[in-house]
Design a protein around this motif. Structure first.
Motif, PDB file in Angstrom:
ATOM      1  N   THR A 264       3.971   2.437 -11.603  1.00  0.00           N
ATOM      2  CA  THR A 264       3.651   2.101 -10.225  1.00  0.00           C
ATOM      3  C   THR A 264       4.751   2.631  -9.311  1.00  0.00           C
ATOM      4  OG1 THR A 264       4.721  -0.058 -10.411  1.00  0.00           O
ATOM      5  CG2 THR A 264       2.352   0.032 -10.838  1.00  0.00           C
ATOM      6  N   ALA A 265       4.372   2.977  -8.106  1.00  0.00           N
ATOM      7  CA  ALA A 265       5.307   3.445  -7.087  1.00  0.00           C
ATOM      8  C   ALA A 265       4.807   2.913  -5.745  1.00  0.00           C
ATOM      9  CB  ALA A 265       5.365   4.973  -7.073  1.00  0.00           C
ATOM     10  N   PRO A 266       5.718   2.531  -4.872  1.00  0.00           N
ATOM     11  CA  PRO A 266       5.278   2.021  -3.565  1.00  0.00           C
ATOM     12  C   PRO A 266       4.439   3.045  -2.815  1.00  0.00           C
ATOM     13  CG  PRO A 266       7.622   1.603  -3.900  1.00  0.00           C
ATOM     14  CD  PRO A 266       7.170   2.495  -5.020  1.00  0.00           C
ATOM     15  N   PHE A 267       3.357   2.581  -2.241  1.00  0.00           N
ATOM     16  CA  PHE A 267       2.457   3.369  -1.416  1.00  0.00           C
ATOM     17  C   PHE A 267       1.678   4.426  -2.199  1.00  0.00           C
ATOM     18  CE2 PHE A 267       6.225   2.106   1.024  1.00  0.00           C
ATOM     19  CZ  PHE A 267       5.629   1.157   1.831  1.00  0.00           C
ATOM     20  N   VAL A 268       1.675   4.319  -3.525  1.00  0.00           N
ATOM     21  CA  VAL A 268       0.917   5.228  -4.390  1.00  0.00           C
ATOM     22  C   VAL A 268      -0.018   4.377  -5.230  1.00  0.00           C
ATOM     23  CG1 VAL A 268       1.038   6.967  -6.215  1.00  0.00           C
ATOM     24  CG2 VAL A 268       2.856   6.856  -4.488  1.00  0.00           C
ATOM     25  N   ALA A 269      -1.333   4.612  -5.105  1.00  0.00           N
ATOM     26  CA  ALA A 269      -2.304   3.810  -5.840  1.00  0.00           C
ATOM     27  C   ALA A 269      -3.120   4.711  -6.752  1.00  0.00           C
ATOM     28  CB  ALA A 269      -3.218   3.087  -4.851  1.00  0.00           C
TER      29      ALA A 269
END
Length: 156
Positions: free
Chosen positions: A79-84
């Motif tokens: 997971t990475a912030p702002f990446v879905a």
């Protein structure tokens, strides 16, 4: 048009406050939310660089670059912030001085006439490890790129 299997990245531009942008990568689609925000999609297997910068009352509070590979549905991901939903993390560097080194490595790849999104994923892992260790990353070369293209053709 962003497809249902695409990795989605939320971009934002609030001048002098928050900037989230793509440094390289081939987006498969884009959706505008408003004049400051948009979502871009990347097809499974696409490699892209996502830059995040944020300012506070006393200057920069966040400066980060991540190079990710979009994953197929059902594949493992980080997971990475702002990446879905997330992606395969090839590089993740924080701090402006280190981010500048990575941006220089990207410029070096592009100076060879190679799209940074087409460079060997192992090269981004190499840059990540060297920068975190406080060492300069080795330059990407045409020979390394040729080897990557041959390896990819063989299905390795």
């Amino acid at each position: 048009m962003i497809g249902p299997a695409d990795t989605q990245v939320e971009l934002l531009w609030l001048e002098g406050q928050i900037e989230r942008w793509i440094r390289f990568g081939r987006a498969s689609g884009e959706r505008l939310i408003d004049r400051r925000r948009r979502i871009v999609g990347f097809a499974p297997g696409a490699v892209f660089a996502f830059v995040r910068w944020r300012s506070g009352d006393y200057g920069t509070v966040e400066s980060r670059i991540s190079v990710l590979r979009a994953v197929a549905p059902g594949a493992a991901f980080t997971t990475a912030p702002f990446v879905a939903p997330g992606g395969e993390l090839l590089l993740d560097i924080a701090g402006w001085a280190k981010v500048q080194i990575v941006l220089g490595a990207i410029d070096g790849v592009e100076a060879l006439g190679v799209q940074a999104a087409d460079a060997a994923p192992d090269y981004w892992r190499h840059v990540h490890a060297r920068v975190l260790a406080g060492l300069a990353p080795r330059a990407y070369s045409r020979a390394r790129h040729r080897a990557w293209l041959l390896r990819r053709r063989l299905g390795a």
